[in-house]
Design a protein around this motif. Structure first.
Motif, mmCIF file in Angstrom:
data_model
loop_
_atom_site.group_PDB
_atom_site.id
_atom_site.type_symbol
_atom_site.label_atom_id
_atom_site.label_comp_id
_atom_site.label_asym_id
_atom_site.label_seq_id
_atom_site.Cartn_x
_atom_site.Cartn_y
_atom_site.Cartn_z
ATOM 1 N N THR A 1 -6.285 -1.360 -1.423
ATOM 2 C CA THR A 1 -6.536 -0.261 -0.488
ATOM 3 C C THR A 1 -6.759 1.058 -1.218
ATOM 4 O OG1 THR A 1 -4.139 -0.011 -0.351
ATOM 5 C CG2 THR A 1 -5.179 -1.310 1.382
ATOM 6 N N ARG A 2 -7.045 0.981 -2.519
ATOM 7 C CA ARG A 2 -7.094 2.194 -3.356
ATOM 8 C C ARG A 2 -8.094 3.237 -2.863
ATOM 9 N NH1 ARG A 2 -10.073 -1.709 -6.291
ATOM 10 N NH2 ARG A 2 -8.167 -2.625 -7.080
ATOM 11 N N ASN A 3 -9.155 2.797 -2.204
ATOM 12 C CA ASN A 3 -10.169 3.771 -1.766
ATOM 13 C C ASN A 3 -9.968 4.232 -0.321
ATOM 14 O OD1 ASN A 3 -10.738 1.355 -0.675
ATOM 15 N ND2 ASN A 3 -12.903 1.303 -1.212
ATOM 16 N N LEU A 4 -8.793 3.963 0.235
ATOM 17 C CA LEU A 4 -8.517 4.365 1.617
ATOM 18 C C LEU A 4 -7.384 5.380 1.661
ATOM 19 C CD1 LEU A 4 -8.405 0.802 3.246
ATOM 20 C CD2 LEU A 4 -10.331 2.414 3.257
ATOM 21 N N PRO A 5 -7.473 6.364 2.569
ATOM 22 C CA PRO A 5 -6.284 7.194 2.781
ATOM 23 C C PRO A 5 -5.210 6.350 3.468
ATOM 24 C CG PRO A 5 -7.984 7.716 4.410
ATOM 25 C CD PRO A 5 -8.582 6.703 3.485
ATOM 26 N N SER A 6 -3.957 6.780 3.430
ATOM 27 C CA SER A 6 -2.912 6.011 4.133
ATOM 28 C C SER A 6 -3.233 5.972 5.618
ATOM 29 C CB SER A 6 -1.553 6.701 3.967
ATOM 30 O OG SER A 6 -1.191 6.696 2.624
ATOM 31 N N LEU B 1 2.021 -2.970 3.357
ATOM 32 C CA LEU B 1 3.423 -2.581 3.144
ATOM 33 C C LEU B 1 3.572 -1.246 2.423
ATOM 34 C CD1 LEU B 1 5.003 -6.017 2.178
ATOM 35 C CD2 LEU B 1 4.845 -4.930 4.422
ATOM 36 N N TRP B 2 2.815 -1.042 1.389
ATOM 37 C CA TRP B 2 2.889 0.218 0.628
ATOM 38 C C TRP B 2 2.317 1.377 1.456
ATOM 39 C CZ3 TRP B 2 4.411 1.988 -4.263
ATOM 40 C CH2 TRP B 2 3.842 3.209 -4.660
ATOM 41 N N GLY C 1 0.433 -7.652 2.355
ATOM 42 C CA GLY C 1 0.950 -6.499 1.620
ATOM 43 C C GLY C 1 1.663 -6.943 0.347
ATOM 44 N N ARG C 2 2.363 -8.052 0.421
ATOM 45 C CA ARG C 2 3.075 -8.543 -0.769
ATOM 46 C C ARG C 2 2.091 -9.050 -1.808
ATOM 47 N NH1 ARG C 2 8.407 -11.657 1.663
ATOM 48 N NH2 ARG C 2 9.499 -9.738 2.245
#
Ligand code: IPE
Ligand code: IPE
Ligand code: MG
Length: 248
Positions: free
Chosen positions: A172-177, A195-196, A136-137
């Motif tokens: 992860t821009r193309n994934l929903p949370s 992390l985000w 994540g970092r």
């Protein structure tokens, strides 16, 4: 079994391969091999249970700190698993993407990743994200670097930076949370996964080791998720699902 309200995006921290091997009196490598093999079982079960996006933490940016022979074996296993699983992924109409810094892997592994993504790009049944040399970092650092460059080149103004702009620079821009994250192996920590993305993710920690993570434990976790009340900081009752299970 059909769930009425499964998580749309399920993230799994697949932990416990080595302890599973130890508990079976087997070598650690056999734990990793059993773990890799288990991915197919769980991915298929997730798709059958209605999960659309499945994200698996397979190798972290910190896992390079393990003994050299273990890291070498894990890299070998990644290549072997990609070779073994590709046809089945195509058969199951699974779209695959890898997130993480690939350049640290041998070029032949990078080629296999690209080939797997290309061959599965058109599928829509399950969107499988495999995190390899991901942290994540790392993701936030990378995004910050690219954002800064965009500002430097005048493509972006500092006051245009908002949460969705930052999210659009992440791997992860193309994934929903993720709606739910399951961690196997008994530890209760994130270990630098998304992390985000985890801001409002639900968590489920299960004690069994990844190679022994059975489908009925997965089902139980998904049913329990469905009973949770997610508020996202507000007061409104969102995503409350009293009746969850339809028998098959
Ligand atoms: C998870 O299994 C696989 C990776 C992190 C690569 P571990 O090897 O971490 O197993 P435990 O947690 O030590 O049992
Ligand atoms: C988390 O497991 C990472 C993966 C499953 C790939 P680790 O075994 O690396 O995590 P820690 O060291 O117990 O936090
Ligand atoms: Mg571990």
């Amino acid at each position: 079994m059909k769930l009425v309200n499964p998580p749309i995006h399920l993230a799994i921290i697949m932990d416990g391969n080595s302890r599973w091997a130890e508990s079976e009196g087997r070598h650690r490598d056999e734990g990793h091999r059993a773990g890799a093999k288990h991915v197919r079982t769980i991915a298929e079960a997730c798709a059958d249970l209605g999960v659309r996006y499945l994200s698996l933490f397979a190798f972290s940016t910190e896992n390079w700190d393990r003994p050299r022979d273990e890291v070498d074996f894990l890299i070998h296993l990644i290549g072997e698993t990609l070779d073994n699983e590709l046809d089945e992924l195509v058969e199951r109409e699974t779209k695959v993407q890898f997130i993480g810094e690939r350049s640290r892997f041998p070029s032949q592994i990078q080629r296999k990743m690209l080939a797997c993504e290309a061959r599965t790009a058109k599928f829509e049944k399950l969107f499988l994200t495999i995190a390899l040399n991901y942290g994540g970092r790392w993701d936030l650092t990378n995004a910050t670097r690219e954002l800064t460059q965009a500002v430097q080149h005048g493509y972006l103004q500092p006051d245009e930076i908002n949460e969705s702009v930052i999210a659009s620079y992440l791997a992860t821009r193309n994934l929903p949370s993720p709606d739910l994250c399951i961690r196997t192996g008994g530890d209760r920590r994130i270990s630098n996964f998304m992390l985000w993305d985890f801001a409002y993710t639900e968590f489920c920690f299960v004690d069994c080791f990844w190679p022994a993570f059975e489908i009925d434990v997965l089902q139980t976790a998904l049913v329990e998720y469905g009973h949770r009340q997610r508020r996202f900081g507000g007061r409104r009752e969102l995503n409350r699902n009293p009746s969850l299970v339809e028998s098959s």
